[in-house]
Design a protein around this motif. Structure first.
Motif, mmCIF file in Angstrom:
data_model
loop_
_atom_site.group_PDB
_atom_site.id
_atom_site.type_symbol
_atom_site.label_atom_id
_atom_site.label_comp_id
_atom_site.label_asym_id
_atom_site.label_seq_id
_atom_site.Cartn_x
_atom_site.Cartn_y
_atom_site.Cartn_z
ATOM 1 N N TRP A 148 4.977 1.195 -8.431
ATOM 2 C CA TRP A 148 5.842 1.552 -7.323
ATOM 3 C C TRP A 148 6.731 2.880 -8.300
ATOM 4 C CZ3 TRP A 148 6.112 0.147 -1.574
ATOM 5 C CH2 TRP A 148 4.888 -0.083 -0.809
ATOM 6 N N LEU A 149 6.956 2.429 -9.240
ATOM 7 C CA LEU A 149 8.285 2.858 -9.856
ATOM 8 C C LEU A 149 7.767 4.438 -10.110
ATOM 9 C CD1 LEU A 149 9.904 0.521 -12.432
ATOM 10 C CD2 LEU A 149 10.827 1.080 -9.930
ATOM 11 N N ALA A 150 6.705 4.522 -10.236
ATOM 12 C CA ALA A 150 6.105 5.642 -10.470
ATOM 13 C C ALA A 150 6.047 6.835 -8.902
ATOM 14 C CB ALA A 150 4.751 5.518 -11.110
ATOM 15 N N TRP A 151 5.590 5.444 -7.753
ATOM 16 C CA TRP A 151 5.052 6.912 -6.939
ATOM 17 C C TRP A 151 6.593 7.485 -6.054
ATOM 18 C CZ3 TRP A 151 7.933 4.806 -2.326
ATOM 19 C CH2 TRP A 151 7.643 5.575 -1.322
ATOM 20 N N ARG A 160 8.608 6.506 4.691
ATOM 21 C CA ARG A 160 9.441 7.019 4.613
ATOM 22 C C ARG A 160 9.701 8.703 4.982
ATOM 23 N NH1 ARG A 160 12.938 9.825 2.487
ATOM 24 N NH2 ARG A 160 12.965 11.173 0.700
ATOM 25 N N ALA A 161 8.314 8.999 5.706
ATOM 26 C CA ALA A 161 8.324 9.733 6.744
ATOM 27 C C ALA A 161 9.479 9.460 8.120
ATOM 28 C CB ALA A 161 7.465 9.820 7.287
ATOM 29 N N GLN A 162 9.803 7.768 8.030
ATOM 30 C CA GLN A 162 10.891 7.460 9.129
ATOM 31 C C GLN A 162 11.886 7.316 8.707
ATOM 32 O OE1 GLN A 162 9.956 7.456 12.318
ATOM 33 N NE2 GLN A 162 7.689 8.028 12.262
ATOM 34 N N ASP A 174 1.130 -0.880 -0.286
ATOM 35 C CA ASP A 174 -0.307 -0.320 -0.372
ATOM 36 C C ASP A 174 1.113 1.193 0.092
ATOM 37 O OD1 ASP A 174 -1.581 2.394 0.540
ATOM 38 O OD2 ASP A 174 -3.057 0.796 1.580
ATOM 39 N N LEU A 175 0.703 1.898 -0.417
ATOM 40 C CA LEU A 175 1.553 3.406 -0.933
ATOM 41 C C LEU A 175 1.587 4.988 0.195
ATOM 42 C CD1 LEU A 175 1.524 3.799 -5.457
ATOM 43 C CD2 LEU A 175 3.607 3.050 -3.780
#
Length: 264
Positions: free
Chosen positions: A255-258, A231-233, A223-224
């Protein structure tokens, strides 16, 4: 933590597929823009038919070194129990050189861990022991591996990055603090701050600034929104697992686009 770009690693389970299918998927993933490709170091499938098709990790990785030109790659993770530490170092150095190509700089990542899959041990004649014994063996092996890299002729083309998997607080995280360039885990965003505090304590004990260590994570739920929390951690390397026979790539593309959006 040191600012790093977000990277996506894809673990291709070497199971339930022909090698030609694995090879074609490796090539396609490099073309799609994956940052790192991983396999795993087991001798039997971990899901599906337990006696289904399966390939050995290190020989497969040597092939990947030849069929790719940009992507980094390695095992997620090598099992320290299966090979002499000095042999592991020599194998890693050789694959490093195979992957260097015209650039002269290798792309191999030495991902390693203490091992856990008992069937591998029983079927191939390795002593299984206890988790503590296997972790102690890993702690003993890593200095030998690093020392052997300094003795080999030719030397590795670069300081081969060491990725260590696992989240055990007393032994594994201390080994991470001492040796890892990348720490890989399945730790949730809620639990990660506490684990990082423990890792920081181990770093202080061994004289290591843990900001030097890249944080890698495989979210158990793809889940993105979970990826955003990680990422925030401070997590910057995100891994996704895909398996044969088909190796579906739709989630990989999302996920590559994210990643690209995260990196601006």
């Amino acid at each position: 933590m040191t600012s790093r770009p977000v990277r996506i690693g894809i673990q291709l389970a070497p199971q339930h597929a022909t090698y030609s299918k694995i090879r074609d998927t490796v090539v396609e993933l490099e073309q799609l823009g994956a940052d790192i490709l991983f396999n795993w170091d087991h001798f039997y499938p971990l899901s599906g038919d337990p006696d289904g098709m399966h390939f050995e990790s290190w020989t497969e990785l040597a092939s990947w070194a030849e069929i790719t030109s940009r992507v980094e790659f390695g095992a997620l993770v090598n099992c320290n129990s299966y090979r002499n530490p000095d042999l592991q170092a020599d194998m890693a150095r050789t694959i490093d050189h195979i992957s260097a190509g015209d650039s002269g700089v290798g792309r191999f990542i030495f991902g390693t861990g203490s091992g856990w899959f008992e069937r591998d041990y029983d079927e191939y004649g390795y002593e299984f022991g206890t988790p503590g014994q296997r972790l102690d063996a890993l702690a003993d092996a890593l200095p030998r591996i690093e020392s052997r890299w300094g003795k080999l002729n030719p030397a590795p083309t670069r300081d081969i990055p060491i990725l260590i998997g696992g989240a055990g607080e007393k032994k594994t995280l201390r080994i991470v603090a001492q040796h890892a360039d990348i720490w890989h885990s399945f730790v949730s965003a809620a639990d990660l701050p506490r684990k990082l505090d423990i890792l920081r304590e181990h770093g202080e004990a061994v004289g290591r600034d843990i900001s030097e260590i890249e944080l890698s994570n495989e979210p158990r739920v793809k889940d993105l929104r979970i990826a955003d929390d990680l990422r925030a951690q401070g997590v910057t390397l995100f891994t996704l697992g895909i398996s044969g026979p088909d190796y579906p790539l739709d989630t990989v593309k999302e996920w590559l686009a994210w990643r690209d959006a995260q990196n601006g």
